[in-house]
Design a protein around this motif. Structure first.
Motif, PDB file in Angstrom:
ATOM      1  N   SER A 181      13.722  46.088  30.264  1.00  0.00           N
ATOM      2  CA  SER A 181      13.208  45.406  31.464  1.00  0.00           C
ATOM      3  C   SER A 181      14.155  44.292  31.884  1.00  0.00           C
ATOM      4  N   ILE A 182      13.993  43.872  33.128  1.00  0.00           N
ATOM      5  CA  ILE A 182      14.648  42.646  33.588  1.00  0.00           C
ATOM      6  C   ILE A 182      13.570  41.578  33.685  1.00  0.00           C
ATOM      7  N   ILE A 183      13.867  40.390  33.149  1.00  0.00           N
ATOM      8  CA  ILE A 183      12.932  39.277  33.267  1.00  0.00           C
ATOM      9  C   ILE A 183      13.610  38.126  34.004  1.00  0.00           C
ATOM     10  N   ALA A 184      12.814  37.319  34.700  1.00  0.00           N
ATOM     11  CA  ALA A 184      13.338  36.132  35.387  1.00  0.00           C
ATOM     12  C   ALA A 184      13.041  34.903  34.538  1.00  0.00           C
ATOM     13  N   VAL A 185      14.076  34.128  34.250  1.00  0.00           N
ATOM     14  CA  VAL A 185      13.903  32.891  33.483  1.00  0.00           C
ATOM     15  C   VAL A 185      14.424  31.719  34.303  1.00  0.00           C
ATOM     16  N   LYS A 186      13.812  30.557  34.110  1.00  0.00           N
ATOM     17  CA  LYS A 186      14.185  29.359  34.859  1.00  0.00           C
ATOM     18  C   LYS A 186      14.947  28.410  33.948  1.00  0.00           C
ATOM     19  N   PRO A 187      16.259  28.259  34.172  1.00  0.00           N
ATOM     20  CA  PRO A 187      17.044  27.351  33.338  1.00  0.00           C
ATOM     21  C   PRO A 187      16.872  25.896  33.772  1.00  0.00           C
ATOM     22  N   ASP A 238      17.480  21.700  21.771  1.00  0.00           N
ATOM     23  CA  ASP A 238      18.837  21.748  22.327  1.00  0.00           C
ATOM     24  C   ASP A 238      19.334  23.184  22.511  1.00  0.00           C
ATOM     25  N   ASN A 239      18.746  24.108  21.760  1.00  0.00           N
ATOM     26  CA  ASN A 239      19.185  25.510  21.840  1.00  0.00           C
ATOM     27  C   ASN A 239      18.372  26.336  22.834  1.00  0.00           C
ATOM     28  N   VAL A 240      17.382  25.703  23.465  1.00  0.00           N
ATOM     29  CA  VAL A 240      16.590  26.399  24.481  1.00  0.00           C
ATOM     30  C   VAL A 240      17.362  26.359  25.798  1.00  0.00           C
ATOM     31  N   VAL A 241      17.477  27.503  26.453  1.00  0.00           N
ATOM     32  CA  VAL A 241      18.257  27.552  27.698  1.00  0.00           C
ATOM     33  C   VAL A 241      17.396  27.774  28.937  1.00  0.00           C
ATOM     34  N   ALA A 242      16.184  28.309  28.748  1.00  0.00           N
ATOM     35  CA  ALA A 242      15.359  28.607  29.928  1.00  0.00           C
ATOM     36  C   ALA A 242      13.922  28.894  29.519  1.00  0.00           C
ATOM     37  N   GLU A 243      13.059  28.931  30.545  1.00  0.00           N
ATOM     38  CA  GLU A 243      11.655  29.289  30.338  1.00  0.00           C
ATOM     39  C   GLU A 243      11.375  30.601  31.058  1.00  0.00           C
ATOM     40  N   TYR A 244      10.680  31.498  30.372  1.00  0.00           N
ATOM     41  CA  TYR A 244      10.304  32.779  30.981  1.00  0.00           C
ATOM     42  C   TYR A 244       9.185  32.537  31.991  1.00  0.00           C
ATOM     43  N   THR A 245       9.358  33.083  33.200  1.00  0.00           N
ATOM     44  CA  THR A 245       8.418  32.806  34.294  1.00  0.00           C
ATOM     45  C   THR A 245       7.263  33.794  34.375  1.00  0.00           C
ATOM     46  N   GLY A 246       7.350  34.883  33.598  1.00  0.00           N
ATOM     47  CA  GLY A 246       6.311  35.905  33.666  1.00  0.00           C
ATOM     48  C   GLY A 246       6.658  37.054  34.597  1.00  0.00           C
TER      49      GLY A 246
END
Length: 199
Positions: free
Chosen positions: A62-68, A125-133
């Protein structure tokens, strides 16, 4: 008359679909090449899911959208985050626990489809983005294909060729209809000429 309307509507629909497909393929190829990886849209990064650890919600491929960006210490239990693991790979898993360790925030994460939490906690510090659903099932296979030389060429050329072929078919059909109308007029003209001669 109704059949003609249906044909006309179908013709417009096919043309529109081919055109939109062409635009989408061009966008995927160009944005993939420009970003050196997954495309980015309106500040959201599109990531390809390579494992089934988050199934059934997020399928492999799948493709997911994440918000950096933003404060990476803001996440709470049940948030889904994208982070860099010990092997320098990007992973998207759910937060199951948050720990304060001195000046650092650490997240215990787990894939929804995994039986146990991940072995190592994740530093904020190692987190790059949040998954938007937002997810598009199996579209990641298309993006991976688009990043290859053969895929880039095919995805750019194929919709355009299909559009040209369909345009050619539409023109040929229009010419055929004109010829049919001309063919139908000829006997009528002959009949009128014959009537005038007899008169």
């Amino acid at each position: 008359m109704k059949l003609k309307k249906i044909r006309k509507w179908a013709s417009h629909f096919i043309t529109f679909t081919l055109f939109v497909t062409l635009i989408c393929m061009v966008f995927i190829v160009i944005s993939s090449k420009a970003s050196g990886g997954e495309p980015e849209v309106l500040g959201y990064q599109l990531k390809t899911v390579l494992s089934g650890s988050m199934e059934p919600g997020v399928k492999t491929g799948s493709i997911i959208a994440v918000k950096p960006g933003g404060d990476m210490t803001r996440f709470e239990k049940d948030d889904v985050i994208t982070f860099i693991d010990e092997e320098e790979k990007l992973v998207t898993h759910r937060v199951v626990d948050v720990t304060n360790s001195g000046d650092h925030i650490m997240y215990q994460t787990k894939g929804d489809n995994n039986n146990t939490p991940d072995v190592n906690p994740v530093l904020a510090d190692n987190v790059v983005a949040e998954y938007t659903g937002f997810t598009i099932p199996y579209a990641g296979y298309v993006v991976n294909f688009a990043q290859s030389k053969q895929g880039s060429a095919l995805l750019l050329i194929l919709p355009g060729v299909l559009l040209l072929l369909y345009a050619g078919f539409t023109i040929w059909r229009a010419i055929s209809q004109i010829d049919e109308k001309d063919g139908a007029k000829e006997p009528l003209d002959e009949k009128l000429s014959s009537t005038k001669s007899n008169g």
